[in-house]
Design a protein around this motif. Structure first.
Motif: not given
Length: 125
Positions: A67-76, A78-90
């Protein structure tokens, strides 16, 4: 009787008392004490219980993190591989983690845990 003779011979060839160099290296035997089996059983049972309790604990602690990752992180996140790359956090995660660390430090001082030596100090001694 051959085993008994072999044991007697082994004892006869080993230096006794303070002349035995292995005595300085070895600890007092603990596996042959009467309480060893009881200790072994209790530690095994405790390990099994803790392992079984860790499963629901993992389920409980998994949801707030997602929930924390989904509310504060970028769109999508933990659901798409592109959001799990290096420096892709918020960027919001930096002040949130800083605030959490500060809160832990304040609580540590407030309840007096800073009076004890650190884990690193304990390892060095």
């Amino acid at each position: 009787q051959e085993e008994g003779a072999a044991v007697d011979q082994a004892h006869a060839t080993q230096p006794l008392g303070e002349d035995n160099p292995m005595k300085d290296v070895l600890d007092i035997p603990w596996a042959d004490s009467p309480t060893f089996l009881l200790d072994l059983v209790l530690v095994t049972v405790l390990g099994v219980v803790m392992g079984l309790l860790s499963v629901p604990y993992s389920w409980i602690t998994d949801e707030p993190e997602k929930t924390w990752f989904e509310k504060t992180g970028p769109e999508g996140f933990l659901k798409t591989p592109e959001t799990m790359q290096f420096r892709s956090g918020a960027l919001l995660w930096i002040p949130l983690c800083w605030a959490g660390g500060t809160a832990v430090g304040i609580l540590k001082v407030a309840i007096g845990l800073d009076a004890y030596p650190s884990f690193t100090t304990e390892l060095r001694h």
